[in-house]
Design a protein around this motif. Structure first.
Motif, mmCIF file in Angstrom:
data_model
loop_
_atom_site.group_PDB
_atom_site.id
_atom_site.type_symbol
_atom_site.label_atom_id
_atom_site.label_comp_id
_atom_site.label_asym_id
_atom_site.label_seq_id
_atom_site.Cartn_x
_atom_site.Cartn_y
_atom_site.Cartn_z
ATOM 1 N N PHE A 108 59.709 44.715 83.925
ATOM 2 C CA PHE A 108 58.432 44.577 83.536
ATOM 3 C C PHE A 108 57.709 43.449 83.921
ATOM 4 O O PHE A 108 58.280 42.356 84.164
ATOM 5 N N LEU A 109 56.497 43.344 84.058
ATOM 6 C CA LEU A 109 55.509 42.133 84.081
ATOM 7 C C LEU A 109 54.678 42.269 83.325
ATOM 8 O O LEU A 109 53.697 43.380 83.019
ATOM 9 N N ALA A 110 54.491 41.365 82.410
ATOM 10 C CA ALA A 110 53.653 41.287 81.208
ATOM 11 C C ALA A 110 52.639 39.812 81.415
ATOM 12 O O ALA A 110 51.851 39.975 82.073
ATOM 13 N N ASN A 111 53.066 38.944 80.833
ATOM 14 C CA ASN A 111 52.539 37.694 80.721
ATOM 15 C C ASN A 111 52.910 36.611 82.205
ATOM 16 O O ASN A 111 52.339 35.887 82.390
ATOM 17 N N GLY A 112 53.840 37.169 82.876
ATOM 18 C CA GLY A 112 54.225 36.718 84.089
ATOM 19 C C GLY A 112 55.318 35.572 84.077
ATOM 20 O O GLY A 112 55.727 34.907 84.895
ATOM 21 N N SER A 113 55.868 35.248 82.689
ATOM 22 C CA SER A 113 56.803 34.177 82.609
ATOM 23 C C SER A 113 57.836 34.344 83.286
ATOM 24 O O SER A 113 58.227 33.190 84.275
ATOM 25 N N VAL A 114 58.551 35.393 83.424
ATOM 26 C CA VAL A 114 59.710 35.477 84.370
ATOM 27 C C VAL A 114 59.459 35.300 85.795
ATOM 28 O O VAL A 114 60.406 34.618 86.354
ATOM 29 N N SER A 115 58.431 35.929 86.134
ATOM 30 C CA SER A 115 58.126 36.082 87.509
ATOM 31 C C SER A 115 57.947 34.726 88.114
ATOM 32 O O SER A 115 58.433 34.114 89.030
ATOM 33 N N HIS A 116 57.033 33.771 87.260
ATOM 34 C CA HIS A 116 56.654 32.573 87.641
ATOM 35 C C HIS A 116 57.937 31.859 87.650
ATOM 36 O O HIS A 116 58.243 30.757 88.711
ATOM 37 N N ALA A 117 59.046 31.809 86.952
ATOM 38 C CA ALA A 117 60.286 31.216 86.798
ATOM 39 C C ALA A 117 61.207 31.593 87.997
ATOM 40 O O ALA A 117 61.820 30.859 88.812
ATOM 41 N N LEU A 118 61.015 32.868 88.558
ATOM 42 C CA LEU A 118 61.772 33.349 89.383
ATOM 43 C C LEU A 118 61.028 32.676 90.778
ATOM 44 O O LEU A 118 61.756 32.158 91.859
ATOM 45 N N ILE A 119 59.966 32.796 90.987
ATOM 46 C CA ILE A 119 59.148 32.079 92.026
ATOM 47 C C ILE A 119 59.689 30.585 92.136
ATOM 48 O O ILE A 119 59.731 30.272 93.172
ATOM 49 N N SER A 120 59.582 29.952 91.126
ATOM 50 C CA SER A 120 59.863 28.549 91.007
ATOM 51 C C SER A 120 61.221 28.332 91.570
ATOM 52 O O SER A 120 61.467 27.424 92.324
ATOM 53 N N ILE A 121 62.147 29.058 91.023
ATOM 54 C CA ILE A 121 63.646 29.036 91.613
ATOM 55 C C ILE A 121 63.742 29.070 92.961
ATOM 56 O O ILE A 121 64.453 28.314 93.938
ATOM 57 N N THR A 122 62.940 30.175 93.657
ATOM 58 C CA THR A 122 62.999 30.585 94.842
ATOM 59 C C THR A 122 62.463 29.257 95.725
ATOM 60 O O THR A 122 63.255 28.850 96.845
ATOM 61 N N GLU A 123 61.472 28.643 95.270
ATOM 62 C CA GLU A 123 60.630 27.563 95.882
ATOM 63 C C GLU A 123 61.451 26.413 95.956
ATOM 64 O O GLU A 123 61.505 25.515 96.966
ATOM 65 N N GLN A 124 62.251 26.163 94.587
ATOM 66 C CA GLN A 124 63.123 25.039 94.635
ATOM 67 C C GLN A 124 63.947 24.790 95.637
ATOM 68 O O GLN A 124 64.449 23.902 96.284
ATOM 69 N N GLY A 125 64.394 26.264 96.158
ATOM 70 C CA GLY A 125 65.655 26.075 97.031
ATOM 71 C C GLY A 125 64.918 26.406 98.517
ATOM 72 O O GLY A 125 65.767 26.643 99.390
ATOM 73 N N GLY A 126 63.617 26.221 98.931
ATOM 74 C CA GLY A 126 63.221 26.136 100.123
ATOM 75 C C GLY A 126 63.107 27.452 100.439
ATOM 76 O O GLY A 126 62.676 27.838 101.864
ATOM 77 N N SER A 127 63.295 28.473 99.757
ATOM 78 C CA SER A 127 62.818 29.971 100.201
ATOM 79 C C SER A 127 61.370 30.195 99.908
ATOM 80 O O SER A 127 60.424 29.574 99.184
ATOM 81 N N ARG A 128 60.830 31.386 100.416
ATOM 82 C CA ARG A 128 59.487 31.861 100.042
ATOM 83 C C ARG A 128 59.532 33.310 99.632
ATOM 84 O O ARG A 128 60.237 33.919 100.115
ATOM 85 N N VAL A 129 58.614 33.598 98.550
ATOM 86 C CA VAL A 129 58.626 34.848 98.055
ATOM 87 C C VAL A 129 57.615 35.691 98.937
ATOM 88 O O VAL A 129 56.508 35.439 99.153
ATOM 89 N N GLY A 130 58.111 36.812 99.319
ATOM 90 C CA GLY A 130 57.533 37.653 100.239
ATOM 91 C C GLY A 130 57.014 38.768 99.349
ATOM 92 O O GLY A 130 55.988 39.313 99.889
ATOM 93 N N GLY A 131 57.203 38.933 98.132
ATOM 94 C CA GLY A 131 56.638 40.029 97.346
ATOM 95 C C GLY A 131 57.270 40.042 95.899
ATOM 96 O O GLY A 131 58.511 39.577 95.785
ATOM 97 N N VAL A 132 56.538 40.716 95.183
ATOM 98 C CA VAL A 132 57.070 41.047 93.668
ATOM 99 C C VAL A 132 57.057 42.562 93.504
ATOM 100 O O VAL A 132 55.861 42.879 93.491
ATOM 101 N N GLY A 133 58.062 43.042 93.229
ATOM 102 C CA GLY A 133 58.351 44.552 93.083
ATOM 103 C C GLY A 133 58.433 44.642 91.413
ATOM 104 O O GLY A 133 59.427 44.266 90.758
ATOM 105 N N ILE A 134 57.483 45.448 90.710
ATOM 106 C CA ILE A 134 57.702 45.440 89.158
ATOM 107 C C ILE A 134 57.605 47.121 89.084
ATOM 108 O O ILE A 134 56.823 47.720 89.459
ATOM 109 N N VAL A 135 58.584 47.469 88.113
ATOM 110 C CA VAL A 135 58.593 48.962 87.558
ATOM 111 C C VAL A 135 57.398 49.155 86.894
ATOM 112 O O VAL A 135 56.424 49.991 87.268
#
Lengths: 190, 190
Positions: free
Chosen positions: A126-153
């Motif tokens: 799910f994507l609603a207010n985006g709280s989880v997505s933002h947290a996963l993006i933050s974790i990705t970027e903390q590790g020096g990776s980058r987000v190439g896409g967000v797939g939501i059912v």
């Protein structure tokens, strides 16, 4: 994605104008053949990009993420949910507020699983207010990776998570977007 | 299952004589192609029985359960972990003691997902003292279903969960059984 829309119309339960329950086929009870269709659709939509890894969150993100990972030939990492006060070593963490349950928790991913320079595909149910997505993006970027896409059912188009992520420049592919749940009816965005 | 044994030998980490960490391919980070092999093996081993449903538990059981459900053409239900004091309506519940984390929790499955007279395949990533398996069996039987088999990815043969379940008459298929982790070495049961 017509097959998903039809399944939602057939089996989802409108609990309130905010809350659509899909526990008979997507979370809690899972229809593996539908998950495979979902994975095929993610694979097709992101076929122009190569990813090193999928990042999702327990528990309902795991099934679509693993099936998509199989098709893309890449590993899947899932973030764990912990008590807000938990102290987690050697991990990237971020706080999430869960509106549906009115609680906060800390999500974590061991730092060894996020490698510098990798391109990550985030997948969630799910994507609603985006709280989880933002947290996963933050974790990705903390590790020096980058987000190439967000797939939501299923994206709840009446909450602004998807809008904000797209405005920030992230590529969000939602397999269905629900415009609203007004008058006890599921109205999809076309 | 040779491919799984080899992967364990290659990537698992012996944390103590009791604890084998497989977070780089089975839980936390998941290798979807290995999960598919695991699902194929479960499908082959249980090919003489027909099941209505797979029952597993969040989070690490979900990947092997869903991939096996896809091959068997049946839905997957996962039990949720809740606080021991949680009051859960319209659900079958059971207490579990988690030895590795020294805590108790209550697992639950909405009663609508366990139907009278169905034959259930239980799948989980690990079998040690059997606490989770017994709880999933209890939930199955509370709902009037019966357990037709228990499929385990890794059984710790030095704990007695598998032995007790088999003595009770349950069919347990473990893809690998670890005899012990003595002298910092992984010794499989042949």
């Amino acid at each position: 994605m017509e097959i998903l829309k039809n399944r939602i119309l057939k089996d989802a339960e409108i609990v309130s104008a905010q809350y659509l329950k899909v526990d008979t086929f997507l979370n809690n009870q899972i229809d593996p053949s539908l998950i495979e269709e979902i994975a095929s659709e993610f694979t097709a939509r992101f076929s122009d990009t190569s990813f090193n890894k999928i990042l999702t969150i327990e528990s309902s993100g795991i099934a679509p993420a693993v099936m998509t990972g199989l098709k893309l030939g890449i590993p899947v990492v899932f973030a764990k949910k912990n008590e807000p006060s938990a102290i987690i070593k050697d991990a990237y963490t971020e706080m999430v507020h869960l509106w549906t349950k009115k609680c906060d928790y800390k999500i974590s991913v061991p730092s060894k699983f996020i490698k510098k320079g990798e391109r990550i595909l985030i997948i969630d149910d799910f994507l609603a207010n985006g709280s989880v997505s933002h947290a996963l993006i933050s974790i990705t970027e903390q590790g020096g990776s980058r987000v190439g896409g967000v797939g939501i059912v299923i994206e709840k188009g009446f909450q602004d998570g998807g809008k904000i992520l797209r405005e920030m420049g992230y590529r969000v592919e939602s397999l269905v977007i629900i415009e609203n749940l007004e008058n006890k009816k599921i109205n999809f965005r076309e």
